[in-house]
Design a protein around this motif. Structure first.
Motif, PDB file in Angstrom:
ATOM      1  N   ARG A  64      -8.102  32.884 -12.554  1.00 63.78           N
ATOM      2  CA  ARG A  64      -9.000  33.810 -11.858  1.00 63.78           C
ATOM      3  C   ARG A  64      -9.132  33.367 -10.413  1.00 63.78           C
ATOM      4  O   ARG A  64      -9.414  32.208 -10.138  1.00 63.78           O
ATOM      5  CB  ARG A  64     -10.379  33.808 -12.528  1.00 63.78           C
ATOM      6  CG  ARG A  64     -10.330  34.319 -13.941  1.00 63.78           C
ATOM      7  CD  ARG A  64     -11.693  34.310 -14.552  1.00 63.78           C
ATOM      8  NE  ARG A  64     -11.621  34.722 -15.943  1.00 63.78           N
ATOM      9  CZ  ARG A  64     -12.630  34.699 -16.770  1.00 63.78           C
ATOM     10  NH1 ARG A  64     -13.802  34.279 -16.347  1.00 63.78           N
ATOM     11  NH2 ARG A  64     -12.491  35.108 -17.997  1.00 63.78           N
ATOM     12  N   THR A  65      -8.906  34.275  -9.544  1.00 68.58           N
ATOM     13  CA  THR A  65      -9.042  33.950  -8.125  1.00 68.58           C
ATOM     14  C   THR A  65     -10.512  34.013  -7.738  1.00 68.58           C
ATOM     15  O   THR A  65     -11.270  34.847  -8.237  1.00 68.58           O
ATOM     16  CB  THR A  65      -8.244  34.938  -7.262  1.00 68.58           C
ATOM     17  OG1 THR A  65      -8.725  36.253  -7.507  1.00 68.58           O
ATOM     18  CG2 THR A  65      -6.762  34.851  -7.573  1.00 68.58           C
ATOM     19  N   GLU A  66     -10.879  33.109  -6.866  1.00 65.92           N
ATOM     20  CA  GLU A  66     -12.257  33.096  -6.391  1.00 65.92           C
ATOM     21  C   GLU A  66     -12.483  34.305  -5.499  1.00 65.92           C
ATOM     22  O   GLU A  66     -11.607  34.685  -4.718  1.00 65.92           O
ATOM     23  CB  GLU A  66     -12.525  31.808  -5.590  1.00 65.92           C
ATOM     24  CG  GLU A  66     -12.459  30.552  -6.422  1.00 65.92           C
ATOM     25  CD  GLU A  66     -13.591  30.480  -7.432  1.00 65.92           C
ATOM     26  OE1 GLU A  66     -14.697  30.963  -7.114  1.00 65.92           O
ATOM     27  OE2 GLU A  66     -13.358  29.980  -8.535  1.00 65.92           O
ATOM     28  N   PRO A  67     -13.632  34.907  -5.618  1.00 66.52           N
ATOM     29  CA  PRO A  67     -13.887  36.048  -4.738  1.00 66.52           C
ATOM     30  C   PRO A  67     -13.925  35.582  -3.279  1.00 66.52           C
ATOM     31  O   PRO A  67     -14.453  34.522  -2.969  1.00 66.52           O
ATOM     32  CB  PRO A  67     -15.258  36.567  -5.191  1.00 66.52           C
ATOM     33  CG  PRO A  67     -15.871  35.429  -5.932  1.00 66.52           C
ATOM     34  CD  PRO A  67     -14.742  34.623  -6.494  1.00 66.52           C
ATOM     35  N   VAL A  68     -13.328  36.365  -2.453  1.00 67.27           N
ATOM     36  CA  VAL A  68     -13.256  36.020  -1.037  1.00 67.27           C
ATOM     37  C   VAL A  68     -14.593  36.359  -0.394  1.00 67.27           C
ATOM     38  O   VAL A  68     -15.075  37.489  -0.488  1.00 67.27           O
ATOM     39  CB  VAL A  68     -12.118  36.795  -0.342  1.00 67.27           C
ATOM     40  CG1 VAL A  68     -12.087  36.476   1.144  1.00 67.27           C
ATOM     41  CG2 VAL A  68     -10.805  36.486  -1.010  1.00 67.27           C
ATOM     42  N   THR A  69     -15.195  35.340   0.182  1.00 67.16           N
ATOM     43  CA  THR A  69     -16.466  35.578   0.861  1.00 67.16           C
ATOM     44  C   THR A  69     -16.179  36.042   2.273  1.00 67.16           C
ATOM     45  O   THR A  69     -15.278  35.541   2.934  1.00 67.16           O
ATOM     46  CB  THR A  69     -17.318  34.296   0.897  1.00 67.16           C
ATOM     47  OG1 THR A  69     -16.558  33.272   1.544  1.00 67.16           O
ATOM     48  CG2 THR A  69     -17.677  33.839  -0.499  1.00 67.16           C
TER      49      THR A  69
END
Length: 155
Positions: A64-69
């Protein structure tokens, strides 16, 4: 036309067709041992490839890719530097006023000390050089006291 200038026709060659040699299907190597948590047993998946080989392995959870802040338009470091500069400018004006105030206070105290020295010095001069109510100058001698002592005048 001269024979040396005649167009040359390339000689016909025989066409050779090469067919790739197929390789026999590779035997899959045994899967490496994966450490398994004692309470969980991973699921095993088998896939049949188009050439007939069967590949068996553990199912892997997709990463799962981290959500881009969203980054702010201005970095925090730049904002801190700017705020520090504004604060320094605000303090510099106060420091300038503080230095002026200290210089003025020093001059005032110096004038008070000078005034006190002049007044105190004048009072001491009056005490030393003053006549204490007598008019004129010179030495005053108490003659009466000298006359009555043994009936002789001592001057």
């Amino acid at each position: 036309m001269y024979p040396e200038h005649a167009p040359r026709v390339p000689a016909q060659r025989a066409v050779e067709v090469h067919q790739p040699t197929p390789y026999p299907p590779a035997v899959p190597a045994p899967a490496p041992l994966v450490p398994v948590q004692p309470n969980t047993v991973p699921t095993v998946a088998s896939i049949v490839l188009p050439d007939g080989c069967v590949v068996t392995g553990y199912a892997v959870e997709p990463t799962r890719t981290e959500p881009v802040t969203a980054k702010p338009a201005v970095s925090r470091t730049a904002a801190n530097v700017a705020l520090g500069g504004v604060g320094f400018l605000a303090v510099s004006g106060g420091l300038l006023l503080l230095t002026s105030f200290i210089a003025a206070l020093t001059a005032f105290i110096t004038q008070l000390i000078t005034l006190a020295a002049v007044i105190f010095g004048g009072w001491i001069a009056v005490q030393i050089l003053g006549t204490h109510g007598h008019q004129g100058g010179g030495t005053t001698v108490n003659i009466r006291r000298a006359v009555f002592k043994r009936n002789h005048f001592h001057g």
